[in-house]
Design a protein around this motif. Structure first.
Motif, PDB file in Angstrom:
ATOM      1  N   LEU A 172       0.827  -1.212   0.000  1.00 56.21           N
ATOM      2  CA  LEU A 172       0.000   0.000   0.000  1.00 56.21           C
ATOM      3  C   LEU A 172       0.857   1.256   0.000  1.00 56.21           C
ATOM      4  CD1 LEU A 172      -2.754   1.315   0.125  1.00 56.21           C
ATOM      5  CD2 LEU A 172      -2.734   1.044   2.610  1.00 56.21           C
ATOM      6  N   LEU A 173       1.937   1.257   0.765  1.00 52.29           N
ATOM      7  CA  LEU A 173       2.821   2.418   0.802  1.00 52.29           C
ATOM      8  C   LEU A 173       3.489   2.661  -0.550  1.00 52.29           C
ATOM      9  CD1 LEU A 173       4.491   2.051   4.314  1.00 52.29           C
ATOM     10  CD2 LEU A 173       2.833   3.776   3.586  1.00 52.29           C
ATOM     11  N   ALA A 174       3.775   1.572  -1.277  1.00 53.97           N
ATOM     12  CA  ALA A 174       4.353   1.716  -2.611  1.00 53.97           C
ATOM     13  C   ALA A 174       3.355   2.393  -3.550  1.00 53.97           C
ATOM     14  CB  ALA A 174       4.762   0.353  -3.149  1.00 53.97           C
ATOM     15  N   LYS A 175       2.104   1.967  -3.485  1.00 58.65           N
ATOM     16  CA  LYS A 175       1.067   2.601  -4.304  1.00 58.65           C
ATOM     17  C   LYS A 175       0.943   4.076  -3.958  1.00 58.65           C
ATOM     18  CE  LYS A 175      -1.945  -1.459  -4.896  1.00 58.65           C
ATOM     19  NZ  LYS A 175      -1.895  -1.470  -6.372  1.00 58.65           N
ATOM     20  N   GLN A 176       0.896   4.365  -2.675  1.00 61.99           N
ATOM     21  CA  GLN A 176       0.737   5.743  -2.233  1.00 61.99           C
ATOM     22  C   GLN A 176       1.921   6.608  -2.677  1.00 61.99           C
ATOM     23  OE1 GLN A 176      -1.746   7.252  -0.845  1.00 61.99           O
ATOM     24  NE2 GLN A 176      -2.848   5.983   0.614  1.00 61.99           N
ATOM     25  N   SER A 177       3.123   6.078  -2.555  1.00 62.75           N
ATOM     26  CA  SER A 177       4.323   6.853  -2.888  1.00 62.75           C
ATOM     27  C   SER A 177       4.373   7.197  -4.369  1.00 62.75           C
ATOM     28  CB  SER A 177       5.576   6.072  -2.487  1.00 62.75           C
ATOM     29  OG  SER A 177       5.598   5.817  -1.100  1.00 62.75           O
ATOM     30  N   VAL A 178       4.071   6.216  -5.224  1.00 60.69           N
ATOM     31  CA  VAL A 178       4.118   6.456  -6.669  1.00 60.69           C
ATOM     32  C   VAL A 178       3.047   7.464  -7.074  1.00 60.69           C
ATOM     33  CG1 VAL A 178       3.795   5.395  -8.932  1.00 60.69           C
ATOM     34  CG2 VAL A 178       5.129   4.217  -7.194  1.00 60.69           C
ATOM     35  N   MET A 179       1.839   7.298  -6.556  1.00 63.17           N
ATOM     36  CA  MET A 179       0.755   8.218  -6.912  1.00 63.17           C
ATOM     37  C   MET A 179       1.032   9.622  -6.388  1.00 63.17           C
ATOM     38  SD  MET A 179      -1.993   8.419  -8.578  1.00 63.17           S
ATOM     39  CE  MET A 179      -2.835   9.981  -8.849  1.00 63.17           C
ATOM     40  N   ALA A 180       1.556   9.730  -5.175  1.00 63.77           N
ATOM     41  CA  ALA A 180       1.884  11.044  -4.620  1.00 63.77           C
ATOM     42  C   ALA A 180       2.990  11.714  -5.429  1.00 63.77           C
ATOM     43  CB  ALA A 180       2.298  10.908  -3.158  1.00 63.77           C
ATOM     44  N   GLY A 181       3.987  10.930  -5.852  1.00 63.98           N
ATOM     45  CA  GLY A 181       5.065  11.486  -6.665  1.00 63.98           C
ATOM     46  C   GLY A 181       4.567  12.005  -8.006  1.00 63.98           C
ATOM     47  N   ILE A 182       3.704  11.231  -8.657  1.00 65.07           N
ATOM     48  CA  ILE A 182       3.138  11.666  -9.932  1.00 65.07           C
ATOM     49  C   ILE A 182       2.300  12.924  -9.743  1.00 65.07           C
ATOM     50  CG2 ILE A 182       1.491  11.049 -11.747  1.00 65.07           C
ATOM     51  CD1 ILE A 182       2.458   8.179 -11.512  1.00 65.07           C
ATOM     52  N   SER A 183       1.506  12.952  -8.679  1.00 65.31           N
ATOM     53  CA  SER A 183       0.652  14.116  -8.418  1.00 65.31           C
ATOM     54  C   SER A 183       1.487  15.367  -8.168  1.00 65.31           C
ATOM     55  CB  SER A 183      -0.261  13.842  -7.221  1.00 65.31           C
ATOM     56  OG  SER A 183      -1.123  12.761  -7.472  1.00 65.31           O
ATOM     57  N   PHE A 184       2.589  15.216  -7.436  1.00 63.00           N
ATOM     58  CA  PHE A 184       3.450  16.374  -7.187  1.00 63.00           C
ATOM     59  C   PHE A 184       4.036  16.907  -8.490  1.00 63.00           C
ATOM     60  CE2 PHE A 184       7.681  18.167  -6.531  1.00 63.00           C
ATOM     61  CZ  PHE A 184       7.399  19.194  -5.641  1.00 63.00           C
ATOM     62  N   ILE A 185       4.496  16.005  -9.338  1.00 63.77           N
ATOM     63  CA  ILE A 185       5.078  16.426 -10.613  1.00 63.77           C
ATOM     64  C   ILE A 185       4.036  17.125 -11.477  1.00 63.77           C
ATOM     65  CG2 ILE A 185       6.113  15.590 -12.772  1.00 63.77           C
ATOM     66  CD1 ILE A 185       7.433  13.367 -11.115  1.00 63.77           C
ATOM     67  N   VAL A 186       2.824  16.576 -11.511  1.00 58.79           N
ATOM     68  CA  VAL A 186       1.752  17.194 -12.291  1.00 58.79           C
ATOM     69  C   VAL A 186       1.433  18.587 -11.759  1.00 58.79           C
ATOM     70  CG1 VAL A 186      -0.708  17.062 -12.851  1.00 58.79           C
ATOM     71  CG2 VAL A 186       0.713  15.032 -13.057  1.00 58.79           C
ATOM     72  N   GLY A 187       1.303  18.708 -10.429  1.00 63.75           N
ATOM     73  CA  GLY A 187       0.940  19.994  -9.846  1.00 63.75           C
ATOM     74  C   GLY A 187       2.033  21.039  -9.991  1.00 63.75           C
ATOM     75  N   ALA A 188       3.234  20.708  -9.533  1.00 62.91           N
ATOM     76  CA  ALA A 188       4.336  21.672  -9.598  1.00 62.91           C
ATOM     77  C   ALA A 188       4.757  21.934 -11.040  1.00 62.91           C
ATOM     78  CB  ALA A 188       5.520  21.156  -8.779  1.00 62.91           C
ATOM     79  N   GLY A 189       4.758  20.878 -11.858  1.00 68.47           N
ATOM     80  CA  GLY A 189       5.156  21.038 -13.262  1.00 68.47           C
ATOM     81  C   GLY A 189       4.198  21.915 -14.037  1.00 68.47           C
ATOM     82  N   SER A 190       2.891  21.675 -13.865  1.00 70.36           N
ATOM     83  CA  SER A 190       1.910  22.491 -14.580  1.00 70.36           C
ATOM     84  C   SER A 190       1.933  23.937 -14.085  1.00 70.36           C
ATOM     85  CB  SER A 190       0.514  21.894 -14.416  1.00 70.36           C
ATOM     86  OG  SER A 190       0.129  21.882 -13.052  1.00 70.36           O
TER      87      SER A 190
END
Length: 295
Positions: A141-159
């Motif tokens: 579960l932590l692996a799922k959370q970490s990957v999704m959180a990382g993608i979300s951060f990149i999407v938010g900060a990148g955009s």
């Protein structure tokens, strides 16, 4: 004369105590779990398309708001319109918040995606395959959370960062452009990514607790977008309702990306504590429930 037969020495059996147990395990580490979850997300075309759409729309909303700001400033340049609007508005501070102006839309899509990614596995039973390879449920579960959180951060900060560069030529036409070194500008961009990361943890935890895609999406969107509206409506005449509304997850996220802090309002760091507290609380609950509940 017969030659006595020689018996080959029997090889000594390995002492089980001499070998740590981990040598006989599958060898699945947290890093490999992260790689597996990354492949799961990026190998589905619809998921990648949704992430790209979220990024493009957030950038487009930043450009649209920049254009709207310059147009409204032009209208206020008319003396008659300025008098009707009771004086010119201060558009410069508002311009600092333009790069992350698509955050509400980003929360809607990334929260929904986070729920779908975890709840669909529970709903279809595919989670059993994951837990066969990685029996430690909390690690999976932590692996799922970490990957999704990382993608979300990149999407938010990148955009937000791209939105900054897209909006600058529009803002410069009205002398509203600002540098990244401007106080609060870079923090706003970084916090846009952090808000999306925390929101994805919040939503994925709800999806893990409910284990139903539709229920998880409705609950997440209801808490993030609908509940603040209800608190605003009912808090107009009730002070304690309005006070409670300040501690909602969405209120914490709004303060994180705020470029100006009103008197008596929470700071960016206090907003981060509110949203982060909600996300970590639900994450802890989802870890406990995942360990105890049957697959």
């Amino acid at each position: 004369m017969t030659t006595p037969a020689t018996t080959a020495p029997t090889p000594a059996l390995p002492d089980p105590r001499a070998h740590p147990r981990h040598e006989f395990e599958s060898g699945v580490s947290f890093v490999r779990a992260l790689k597996s979850e990354w492949i799961k997300i990026t190998s589905v075309p619809s998921t990648v398309i949704l992430i790209l759409i979220t990024t493009v729309v957030m950038i487009g909303l930043a450009a649209l708001l920049a254009w709207q700001t310059t147009v409204s400033l032009g209208i206020e340049g008319d003396p008659e319109m300025t008098a009707q609007m009771q004086g010119p508005s201060d558009a410069a501070p508002a311009g600092l918040g333009i790069p992350g102006s698509g955050l509400a839309f980003g929360q809607l899509l990334m929260a929904s995606l986070a729920v779908v990614l975890v709840a669909s596995e529970w709903g279809t039973g595919m989670i059993r395959s994951t837990l066969v390879v990685l029996p430690r449920r909390s690690l999976a579960l932590l692996a799922k959370q970490s990957v999704m959180a990382g993608i979300s951060f990149i999407v938010g900060a990148g955009s937000a960062l791209i939105g900054y560069f897209v909006a600058q030529p529009i803002l410069n036409s009205a002398d509203l452009g600002f540098a990244l070194s401007e106080e609060g500008a870079l923090l706003h961009i970084v916090n846009t990514g952090l808000v999306l990361a925390l929101v994805s943890i919040f939503a994925m935890s709800i999806g893990t607790l409910i284990r139903n895609t539709a229920g998880g999406v409705v609950t997440s969107i209801g808490v993030l977008l609908v509940l603040p509206i209800l608190f605003t409506v009912f808090g107009m005449g009730t002070e304690w309702v309005a006070e409670l509304g300040r501690f909602l997850p969405s209120s914490g996220g709004d303060q994180m990306v705020a470029t100006t802090i009103a008197e008596g309002a929470f700071t960016q760091w206090q907003g981060a504590l509110i949203l982060g507290g909600w996300s970590l609380l639900l994450l802890a609950a989802s870890l406990v429930v995942t360990k105890k509940r049957d697959v």
